[in-house]
Design a protein around this motif. Structure first.
Motif, PDB file in Angstrom:
ATOM      1  N   THR A 116      14.162  19.445  72.640  1.00 29.16           N
ATOM      2  CA  THR A 116      14.321  19.769  74.056  1.00 29.16           C
ATOM      3  C   THR A 116      15.754  20.154  74.367  1.00 29.16           C
ATOM      4  O   THR A 116      16.694  19.531  73.848  1.00 29.16           O
ATOM      5  CB  THR A 116      13.895  18.575  74.940  1.00 29.16           C
ATOM      6  OG1 THR A 116      13.969  18.946  76.312  1.00 29.16           O
ATOM      7  CG2 THR A 116      14.785  17.371  74.715  1.00 29.16           C
ATOM      8  N   ILE A 139      17.933  18.571  82.399  1.00 23.82           N
ATOM      9  CA  ILE A 139      16.802  18.439  81.479  1.00 23.82           C
ATOM     10  C   ILE A 139      15.692  19.422  81.828  1.00 23.82           C
ATOM     11  O   ILE A 139      15.587  19.911  82.953  1.00 23.82           O
ATOM     12  CB  ILE A 139      16.237  17.003  81.494  1.00 23.82           C
ATOM     13  CG1 ILE A 139      15.672  16.673  82.885  1.00 23.82           C
ATOM     14  CG2 ILE A 139      17.293  15.999  81.081  1.00 23.82           C
ATOM     15  CD1 ILE A 139      14.914  15.352  82.945  1.00 23.82           C
ATOM     16  N   GLU A 140      14.871  19.681  80.839  1.00 21.87           N
ATOM     17  CA  GLU A 140      13.630  20.431  81.003  1.00 21.87           C
ATOM     18  C   GLU A 140      12.505  19.405  80.930  1.00 21.87           C
ATOM     19  O   GLU A 140      12.110  18.983  79.840  1.00 21.87           O
ATOM     20  CB  GLU A 140      13.507  21.455  79.870  1.00 21.87           C
ATOM     21  CG  GLU A 140      12.346  22.404  79.992  1.00 21.87           C
ATOM     22  CD  GLU A 140      12.276  23.350  78.795  1.00 21.87           C
ATOM     23  OE1 GLU A 140      11.850  22.896  77.707  1.00 21.87           O
ATOM     24  OE2 GLU A 140      12.663  24.525  78.941  1.00 21.87           O
ATOM     25  N   PRO A 141      11.987  18.945  82.096  1.00 17.71           N
ATOM     26  CA  PRO A 141      11.090  17.778  82.124  1.00 17.71           C
ATOM     27  C   PRO A 141       9.903  17.864  81.177  1.00 17.71           C
ATOM     28  O   PRO A 141       9.517  16.855  80.567  1.00 17.71           O
ATOM     29  CB  PRO A 141      10.631  17.726  83.592  1.00 17.71           C
ATOM     30  CG  PRO A 141      11.721  18.400  84.353  1.00 17.71           C
ATOM     31  CD  PRO A 141      12.229  19.483  83.443  1.00 17.71           C
ATOM     32  N   GLU A 142       9.304  19.028  81.018  1.00 17.03           N
ATOM     33  CA  GLU A 142       8.090  19.154  80.213  1.00 17.03           C
ATOM     34  C   GLU A 142       8.285  18.636  78.789  1.00 17.03           C
ATOM     35  O   GLU A 142       7.437  17.914  78.256  1.00 17.03           O
ATOM     36  CB  GLU A 142       7.633  20.612  80.184  1.00 17.03           C
ATOM     37  CG  GLU A 142       6.341  20.820  79.407  1.00 17.03           C
ATOM     38  CD  GLU A 142       5.898  22.274  79.387  1.00 17.03           C
ATOM     39  OE1 GLU A 142       4.926  22.575  78.684  1.00 17.03           O
ATOM     40  OE2 GLU A 142       6.537  23.111  80.065  1.00 17.03           O
ATOM     41  N   TYR A 144      11.389  17.083  77.733  1.00 15.90           N
ATOM     42  CA  TYR A 144      12.267  15.910  77.727  1.00 15.90           C
ATOM     43  C   TYR A 144      11.479  14.612  77.882  1.00 15.90           C
ATOM     44  O   TYR A 144      11.785  13.606  77.227  1.00 15.90           O
ATOM     45  CB  TYR A 144      13.295  16.034  78.855  1.00 15.90           C
ATOM     46  CG  TYR A 144      14.390  15.003  78.801  1.00 15.90           C
ATOM     47  CD1 TYR A 144      15.517  15.185  78.006  1.00 15.90           C
ATOM     48  CD2 TYR A 144      14.311  13.826  79.549  1.00 15.90           C
ATOM     49  CE1 TYR A 144      16.525  14.233  77.952  1.00 15.90           C
ATOM     50  CE2 TYR A 144      15.314  12.874  79.507  1.00 15.90           C
ATOM     51  CZ  TYR A 144      16.416  13.083  78.701  1.00 15.90           C
ATOM     52  OH  TYR A 144      17.421  12.134  78.647  1.00 15.90           O
ATOM     53  N   LEU A 145      10.468  14.629  78.731  1.00 16.73           N
ATOM     54  CA  LEU A 145       9.688  13.411  78.963  1.00 16.73           C
ATOM     55  C   LEU A 145       8.824  13.036  77.767  1.00 16.73           C
ATOM     56  O   LEU A 145       8.304  11.919  77.696  1.00 16.73           O
ATOM     57  CB  LEU A 145       8.810  13.580  80.198  1.00 16.73           C
ATOM     58  CG  LEU A 145       9.566  13.735  81.520  1.00 16.73           C
ATOM     59  CD1 LEU A 145       8.604  13.904  82.675  1.00 16.73           C
ATOM     60  CD2 LEU A 145      10.496  12.563  81.755  1.00 16.73           C
ATOM     61  N   GLN A 151       9.732   8.544  82.113  1.00 17.11           N
ATOM     62  CA  GLN A 151       8.573   8.360  82.979  1.00 17.11           C
ATOM     63  C   GLN A 151       8.233   6.877  83.127  1.00 17.11           C
ATOM     64  O   GLN A 151       7.909   6.407  84.222  1.00 17.11           O
ATOM     65  CB  GLN A 151       7.378   9.127  82.403  1.00 17.11           C
ATOM     66  CG  GLN A 151       6.113   9.042  83.253  1.00 17.11           C
ATOM     67  CD  GLN A 151       6.203   9.869  84.514  1.00 17.11           C
ATOM     68  OE1 GLN A 151       6.431  11.066  84.471  1.00 17.11           O
ATOM     69  NE2 GLN A 151       6.053   9.204  85.664  1.00 17.11           N
ATOM     70  N   ALA A 159       9.504  11.492  87.969  1.00 15.98           N
ATOM     71  CA  ALA A 159      10.414  11.691  86.841  1.00 15.98           C
ATOM     72  C   ALA A 159      10.715  13.156  86.553  1.00 15.98           C
ATOM     73  O   ALA A 159      11.503  13.439  85.647  1.00 15.98           O
ATOM     74  CB  ALA A 159       9.833  11.045  85.584  1.00 15.98           C
ATOM     75  N   ASP A 160      10.101  14.086  87.266  1.00 18.61           N
ATOM     76  CA  ASP A 160      10.327  15.513  86.977  1.00 18.61           C
ATOM     77  C   ASP A 160      11.114  16.165  88.115  1.00 18.61           C
ATOM     78  O   ASP A 160      10.523  16.557  89.128  1.00 18.61           O
ATOM     79  CB  ASP A 160       8.999  16.245  86.749  1.00 18.61           C
ATOM     80  CG  ASP A 160       8.028  16.023  87.902  1.00 18.61           C
ATOM     81  OD1 ASP A 160       8.166  14.997  88.616  1.00 18.61           O
ATOM     82  OD2 ASP A 160       7.148  16.874  88.097  1.00 18.61           O
ATOM     83  N   TYR A 215      20.032  12.607  86.429  1.00 22.11           N
ATOM     84  CA  TYR A 215      19.237  13.685  85.841  1.00 22.11           C
ATOM     85  C   TYR A 215      18.949  14.747  86.896  1.00 22.11           C
ATOM     86  O   TYR A 215      18.552  14.429  88.026  1.00 22.11           O
ATOM     87  CB  TYR A 215      17.907  13.145  85.313  1.00 22.11           C
ATOM     88  CG  TYR A 215      18.047  12.175  84.161  1.00 22.11           C
ATOM     89  CD1 TYR A 215      17.950  12.602  82.851  1.00 22.11           C
ATOM     90  CD2 TYR A 215      18.269  10.812  84.399  1.00 22.11           C
ATOM     91  CE1 TYR A 215      18.064  11.712  81.797  1.00 22.11           C
ATOM     92  CE2 TYR A 215      18.386   9.918  83.350  1.00 22.11           C
ATOM     93  CZ  TYR A 215      18.280  10.377  82.055  1.00 22.11           C
ATOM     94  OH  TYR A 215      18.408   9.497  81.009  1.00 22.11           O
ATOM     95  N   ALA A 217      17.463  19.124  87.169  1.00 23.45           N
ATOM     96  CA  ALA A 217      16.756  20.166  86.437  1.00 23.45           C
ATOM     97  C   ALA A 217      17.748  20.985  85.623  1.00 23.45           C
ATOM     98  O   ALA A 217      18.923  21.128  85.986  1.00 23.45           O
ATOM     99  CB  ALA A 217      16.006  21.071  87.411  1.00 23.45           C
TER     100      ALA A 217
END
Length: 408
Positions: A116, A139-142, A144-145, A151, A159-160, A215, A217
């Motif tokens: 990520t 972060i790039e949530p998709e 990173y999570l 989460q 969390a996104d 955090y 985006a």
């Protein structure tokens, strides 16, 4: 005598029954030692597992970044002497060159699960008269999570983060009096700033993270830091975290990057952990030796007490091998019975610990797991120790001269 049981088995159980008090004492001693080994093994595994999980909850297993900037002296004229001193400058946030290509190449490597993109730098949160330095993480949530347990750590909100959102820690929110929906100003070191709304509050159970990490985006961080389309880090998750150093070395073969594994980053921690593991091993070793000496001493006394009976058995045709088998079988039985009782005691200690070692919310400090394989290994180990402990007394009994033994 039961015709369906081997001679050695019948004689071994008879000798153990005749010295019942001694037998019970040594079984109790072995059981206590086994229970300590079971409890300490589960304690060590649970403690280390909890520490590793806590570390990897907010830390990448492998980090890929641009090489550090090295200072260079000015070009010198030929035949001219200079007295120069070149000092390294402060590292500035730089984008990883061709990071998409590096990401795709790394993701294709065996054992790599997630890669990520991340932007990391320092920034300031400005709210009223307060200005607090924080560690900014874009972060790039998709993806990173899937790598970090963010989460699971969210206690309010989501969390996104979107383009106008920020996630902050519980302690930071408390210090600044922030709740979900409040706005704050995030200011970069170079002066650029952006107004964001609190979309989530997390609690990693780590004060450093809860106070200093925020955090946003990825695109928000790129705009704030003047890195359009760039990232400063690639975070990597692998299938085998303890083999991360090997994978890191494979990733480092790509040009123009610098790679660090979490094992390298936490080298001092792993040294301390190795010392802890060694200490636990020594304790378990001495517990095992104590049980072994107890079994050996009981069987030595048994050989002395039963010397006349052994002499009669030898005189009536019992072979040395059978006498040897009788005492080895006694050692194995003492070890096995002690391990079974000890496993039960160890299981009881673990149940008691789970009810005792809890925080104010009633949640255990860490999970103690003792799977079936642990009990199996302990049973096999105790039985083996019993056989080895009986080896000297058994040899002594087998070597007794029948005539001398009968005369007493």
């Amino acid at each position: 005598m039961n015709p369906f049981l081997p001679f050695e088995w019948v004689l071994a159980t008879r000798f153990l029954r005749e010295g019942l008090l001694q037998t019970l004492f040594i079984i109790a001693g072995v059981a206590l030692g086994v229970s300590v080994i079971v409890f300490m093994s589960a304690l060590l595994a649970g403690l280390q597992g909890s520490i590793f999980k806590t570390l990897l909850d907010f830390q990448a297993q492998i980090v890929i970044k641009a090489p550090d900037e090295a200072p260079r002296s000015l070009r010198q004229e030929p035949d001219t002497e200079y007295a120069t001193r070149v000092q390294p400058g402060a590292q500035r946030p730089r984008s990883l060159d061709q990071w998409q290509k590096v990401r795709d190449t790394t993701l294709a490597m065996p054992g790599v699960l997630v890669v990520t993109p991340v932007i990391e730098d320092t920034a300031f949160i400005v709210r009223g008269d307060a200005s607090i330095g924080v560690g900014l993480r874009g972060i790039e949530p998709e993806s990173y999570l899937r790598l970090i347990a963010l989460q699971e750590k969210i206690i309010a909100g989501r969390a996104d983060p979107g383009s106008t959102d920020v996630l902050i820690g519980r302690d930071l929110a408390k210090d600044l009096g922030l709740v979900i929906g409040d706005k704050l100003t995030l200011q970069a070191a170079k002066g650029a700033s952006v107004v964001l709304f609190v979309a989530g509050i997390f609690d990693f159970g780590n004060q450093g993270q809860n106070k200093s990490a925020v955090y946003v985006a990825l695109r928000t961080a790129q705009s704030l830091l003047g890195l359009p389309g760039g990232v400063t880090r690639l975070w990597v998750k692998v299938a085998a975290p303890f083999d991360a150093e090997i994978t890191a070395q494979q990733i480092a073969t790509q040009p123009g990057i610098q790679v660090e594994s979490w094992i390298e980053t936490n080298a001092e921690f792993f040294k301390a952990l190795s010392g802890q593991t060694l200490s636990f091993f020594i304790i378990r070793l001495f517990v095992g030796l104590t049980a072994a000496l107890g079994i050996a001493s009981v069987l030595v006394v048994s050989v002395v007490q039963k010397s006349k009976e052994i002499g009669i058995l030898r005189a009536t045709g019992t072979t040395r091998r059978q006498i040897l088998g009788v005492f080895l079988l006694q050692g194995a039985m003492l070890g096995l019975l002690g391990s079974l009782l000890g496993s039960l005691l160890g299981w009881g200690f673990l149940i008691a610990w789970r009810g005792f070692a809890v925080n104010a919310e009633g949640v255990p400090f860490f999970t103690l797991e003792a799977g079936p394989m642990l009990y199996l290994y302990v049973a096999l180990g105790a039985t083996t120790v019993g056989v080895l402990s009986a080896l000297f007394p058994a040899q002594r009994a087998a070597r007794l001269d029948p005539a001398v033994a009968i005369r007493g």
